[in-house]
Write a protein that holds these residues in place. Structure first.
Motif, PDB file in Angstrom:
ATOM      1  N   ILE A   1       0.862  -1.186   0.000  1.00 52.23           N
ATOM      2  CA  ILE A   1       0.000   0.000   0.000  1.00 52.23           C
ATOM      3  C   ILE A   1       0.897   1.234   0.000  1.00 52.23           C
ATOM      4  O   ILE A   1       1.814   1.341   0.831  1.00 52.23           O
ATOM      5  N   ARG A   2       0.612   2.151  -0.913  1.00 50.96           N
ATOM      6  CA  ARG A   2       1.414   3.360  -1.026  1.00 50.96           C
ATOM      7  C   ARG A   2       0.521   4.580  -0.835  1.00 50.96           C
ATOM      8  O   ARG A   2      -0.549   4.674  -1.438  1.00 50.96           O
ATOM      9  N   VAL A   3       0.973   5.502   0.010  1.00 54.60           N
ATOM     10  CA  VAL A   3       0.183   6.691   0.342  1.00 54.60           C
ATOM     11  C   VAL A   3       1.086   7.918   0.252  1.00 54.60           C
ATOM     12  O   VAL A   3       2.171   7.942   0.848  1.00 54.60           O
ATOM     13  N   HIS A   4       0.634   8.905  -0.490  1.00 52.93           N
ATOM     14  CA  HIS A   4       1.367  10.176  -0.576  1.00 52.93           C
ATOM     15  C   HIS A   4       0.484  11.279  -0.001  1.00 52.93           C
ATOM     16  O   HIS A   4      -0.690  11.392  -0.345  1.00 52.93           O
ATOM     17  N   VAL A   5       1.050  12.088   0.892  1.00 51.14           N
ATOM     18  CA  VAL A   5       0.321  13.148   1.576  1.00 51.14           C
ATOM     19  C   VAL A   5       0.969  14.488   1.244  1.00 51.14           C
ATOM     20  O   VAL A   5       2.204  14.619   1.291  1.00 51.14           O
ATOM     21  N   ARG A   6       0.147  15.461   0.906  1.00 50.67           N
ATOM     22  CA  ARG A   6       0.650  16.805   0.641  1.00 50.67           C
ATOM     23  C   ARG A   6      -0.264  17.817   1.321  1.00 50.67           C
ATOM     24  O   ARG A   6      -1.482  17.800   1.106  1.00 50.67           O
ATOM     25  N   GLU A   7       0.301  18.688   2.140  1.00 56.20           N
ATOM     26  CA  GLU A   7      -0.478  19.738   2.792  1.00 56.20           C
ATOM     27  C   GLU A   7      -0.558  20.942   1.856  1.00 56.20           C
ATOM     28  O   GLU A   7       0.455  21.429   1.340  1.00 56.20           O
ATOM     29  N   ARG A   8      -1.775  21.424   1.624  1.00 58.43           N
ATOM     30  CA  ARG A   8      -1.992  22.547   0.719  1.00 58.43           C
ATOM     31  C   ARG A   8      -2.660  23.690   1.478  1.00 58.43           C
ATOM     32  O   ARG A   8      -3.571  23.465   2.285  1.00 58.43           O
ATOM     33  N   THR A   9      -2.238  24.897   1.182  1.00 52.59           N
ATOM     34  CA  THR A   9      -2.873  26.055   1.806  1.00 52.59           C
ATOM     35  C   THR A   9      -4.245  26.297   1.183  1.00 52.59           C
ATOM     36  O   THR A   9      -4.508  25.900   0.042  1.00 52.59           O
ATOM     37  N   ILE A  10      -5.116  26.934   1.938  1.00 50.73           N
ATOM     38  CA  ILE A  10      -6.459  27.270   1.459  1.00 50.73           C
ATOM     39  C   ILE A  10      -6.452  28.731   1.011  1.00 50.73           C
ATOM     40  O   ILE A  10      -6.400  29.645   1.838  1.00 50.73           O
ATOM     41  N   ALA A  11      -6.476  28.942  -0.279  1.00 54.75           N
ATOM     42  CA  ALA A  11      -6.453  30.305  -0.808  1.00 54.75           C
ATOM     43  C   ALA A  11      -7.778  31.003  -0.517  1.00 54.75           C
ATOM     44  O   ALA A  11      -8.841  30.370  -0.482  1.00 54.75           O
ATOM     45  N   ALA A  12      -7.721  32.309  -0.317  1.00 53.12           N
ATOM     46  CA  ALA A  12      -8.935  33.072  -0.025  1.00 53.12           C
ATOM     47  C   ALA A  12      -9.954  32.942  -1.146  1.00 53.12           C
ATOM     48  O   ALA A  12     -11.166  32.982  -0.910  1.00 53.12           O
ATOM     49  N   GLY A  13      -9.480  32.759  -2.374  1.00 54.59           N
ATOM     50  CA  GLY A  13     -10.382  32.640  -3.519  1.00 54.59           C
ATOM     51  C   GLY A  13     -11.187  31.366  -3.546  1.00 54.59           C
ATOM     52  O   GLY A  13     -12.068  31.200  -4.400  1.00 54.59           O
ATOM     53  N   LEU A  14     -10.912  30.426  -2.607  1.00 52.04           N
ATOM     54  CA  LEU A  14     -11.647  29.159  -2.569  1.00 52.04           C
ATOM     55  C   LEU A  14     -12.852  29.219  -1.636  1.00 52.04           C
ATOM     56  O   LEU A  14     -13.564  28.223  -1.494  1.00 52.04           O
ATOM     57  N   ILE A  15     -13.080  30.357  -1.002  1.00 49.06           N
ATOM     58  CA  ILE A  15     -14.200  30.478  -0.063  1.00 49.06           C
ATOM     59  C   ILE A  15     -15.215  31.468  -0.634  1.00 49.06           C
ATOM     60  O   ILE A  15     -14.881  32.609  -0.935  1.00 49.06           O
ATOM     61  N   GLY A  16     -16.437  31.006  -0.809  1.00 47.88           N
ATOM     62  CA  GLY A  16     -17.471  31.855  -1.379  1.00 47.88           C
ATOM     63  C   GLY A  16     -18.755  31.085  -1.575  1.00 47.88           C
ATOM     64  O   GLY A  16     -18.906  29.946  -1.096  1.00 47.88           O
ATOM     65  N   SER A  17     -19.696  31.683  -2.289  1.00 51.91           N
ATOM     66  CA  SER A  17     -21.018  31.086  -2.504  1.00 51.91           C
ATOM     67  C   SER A  17     -21.019  30.267  -3.790  1.00 51.91           C
ATOM     68  O   SER A  17     -21.108  30.829  -4.894  1.00 51.91           O
ATOM     69  N   TYR A  18     -20.940  28.964  -3.653  1.00 53.74           N
ATOM     70  CA  TYR A  18     -20.850  28.081  -4.820  1.00 53.74           C
ATOM     71  C   TYR A  18     -22.149  28.084  -5.625  1.00 53.74           C
ATOM     72  O   TYR A  18     -22.133  28.023  -6.849  1.00 53.74           O
ATOM     73  N   ASP A  19     -23.284  28.150  -4.962  1.00 55.21           N
ATOM     74  CA  ASP A  19     -24.575  28.097  -5.642  1.00 55.21           C
ATOM     75  C   ASP A  19     -24.915  29.396  -6.365  1.00 55.21           C
ATOM     76  O   ASP A  19     -25.481  29.396  -7.452  1.00 55.21           O
ATOM     77  N   GLU A  20     -24.556  30.520  -5.747  1.00 54.84           N
ATOM     78  CA  GLU A  20     -25.058  31.801  -6.221  1.00 54.84           C
ATOM     79  C   GLU A  20     -24.078  32.568  -7.106  1.00 54.84           C
ATOM     80  O   GLU A  20     -24.483  33.496  -7.805  1.00 54.84           O
ATOM     81  N   ASP A  21     -22.802  32.208  -7.081  1.00 54.60           N
ATOM     82  CA  ASP A  21     -21.786  32.967  -7.821  1.00 54.60           C
ATOM     83  C   ASP A  21     -21.188  32.076  -8.905  1.00 54.60           C
ATOM     84  O   ASP A  21     -20.358  31.214  -8.626  1.00 54.60           O
ATOM     85  N   ALA A  22     -21.597  32.288 -10.145  1.00 56.80           N
ATOM     86  CA  ALA A  22     -21.150  31.439 -11.253  1.00 56.80           C
ATOM     87  C   ALA A  22     -19.645  31.565 -11.479  1.00 56.80           C
ATOM     88  O   ALA A  22     -18.962  30.569 -11.793  1.00 56.80           O
ATOM     89  N   ALA A  23     -19.100  32.780 -11.331  1.00 60.05           N
ATOM     90  CA  ALA A  23     -17.663  32.973 -11.540  1.00 60.05           C
ATOM     91  C   ALA A  23     -16.866  32.225 -10.478  1.00 60.05           C
ATOM     92  O   ALA A  23     -15.852  31.573 -10.777  1.00 60.05           O
ATOM     93  N   PHE A  24     -17.346  32.314  -9.218  1.00 65.63           N
ATOM     94  CA  PHE A  24     -16.685  31.577  -8.144  1.00 65.63           C
ATOM     95  C   PHE A  24     -16.763  30.076  -8.391  1.00 65.63           C
ATOM     96  O   PHE A  24     -15.774  29.347  -8.218  1.00 65.63           O
TER      97      PHE A  24
END
Length: 304
Positions: free
Chosen positions: A248-271
């Motif tokens: 079994i092989r597992v690779h883990v990578r920690e990624r930062t959460i960019a501010a642009g990833l937080i928003g209204s998914y349903d209501e904002d088509a651009a987001f």
């Protein structure tokens, strides 16, 4: 240690000990969960919740010991440096088998906060386990088919509301929210039906990830990006219990959460477009990582 036993003895003994481990941990877990229901006061519920998590981590720990005793698995795990037990994470992983869950539990148990998975509502009726998941605050989701939504449009968005409510309770304690973004286990048939652009993965679904990020916001420290590979090919839980999984092989990578990833998914088509593009890019990286983790020769069979 006991992997040398013939399968006719090893498999029943392993299953018996796994069942006993469930019983030994579920019974005290149920007792504390009952207190949590009967005494719905915050200053009582919080220490009870912590005690429930300690029981669950012990349960996983004993399972890990049993798999170590009854199997000969070669573990190759990379990227765990820098993770903390007192920070909150969104864990994203590819999904190939139910074996993924004990693999993730082994890799992360007591290394990051106890992981909660989003589960189908029907799984609450699984004997012992379903009620244990409920006691541990696993979020249960009721999925509606397209046909059901067409007949009952008032149900539109109910699953997303449940996601938001489930995440709200995690804002004030360290937690790891687990999400299989592909939404289902990988099979060649599903891969072909989707015309997936990835070699080893299905197409990711961005909505669930976006809702968790929006619901938890600044409470999340980072994203833990996990890639799991079984070099011997597809496997089942019985393969794991029977000792037929050897690598079994597992690779883990920690990624930062960019501010642009937080928003209204349903209501904002651009987001929505930005989140989908980000998910597709992450999945391209993950597919390349899965390719690097493959053995030099494929098609290794499982012996007993």
């Amino acid at each position: 240690m006991l992997a040398f036993l013939p399968s006719v003895l090893r498999i029943p003994l392993a299953m018996l000990l796994l069942l006993l481990n469930i019983l030994l941990h579920v019974l005290p877990l149920f007792a504390l969960a009952l207190l949590k229901v009967v005494i719905p006061l915050g200053f009582v519920r919080r220490p009870l919740s912590r005690a429930l998590v300690l029981i669950a981590e012990s349960w996983i720990g004993v399972n890990n010991v049993l798999f170590g005793v009854f199997t000969r698995i070669r573990w190759q795990v990379e990227g765990l440096e820098g993770l903390h037990h007192d920070r909150s994470y969104l864990v994203l992983s590819n999904h190939q088998s139910w074996v993924d869950i004990p693999v993730l539990q082994k890799v992360f148990n007591r290394r990051i906060p106890f992981m909660r998975f989003f589960l189908k509502q029907e799984l609450i009726w699984v004997p012992l386990l379903g009620q244990a998941w409920w006691a541990l605050d696993f979020p249960f989701m009721k999925r509606y088919s397209r046909q059901t939504l067409l007949r009952h449009p008032e149900l539109q968005g109910k699953d997303r509301e449940a996601t938001r409510k489930a995440c709200e309770k995690f804002r004030h304690m360290p937690v790891s929210v687990m999400n299989f973004a592909e939404g289902t286990r990988f099979t060649p048939a599903k891969h072909d039906a989707q015309s997936s652009p990835y070699r080893y993965l299905l197409r990711p679904k961005a909505g669930g990830v976006a809702f968790v990020l929006d619901a938890m916001g600044e409470a999340l420290h980072a994203i833990v990006d996990v890639t799991i590979v079984y070099p011997e090919g597809p496997c089942t839980m019985m393969d794991l219990i029977a000792g037929r999984v050897h690598d079994i092989r597992v690779h883990v990578r920690e990624r930062t959460i960019a501010a642009g990833l937080i928003g209204s998914y349903d209501e904002d088509a651009a987001f929505r477009g930005r989140v989908k593009a980000w998910m597709n890019g992450l999945w391209r990286d993950k597919d390349a990582q899965a390719a690097r983790m493959q053995p030099p020769t494929a098609g290794v069979g499982r012996g007993d």
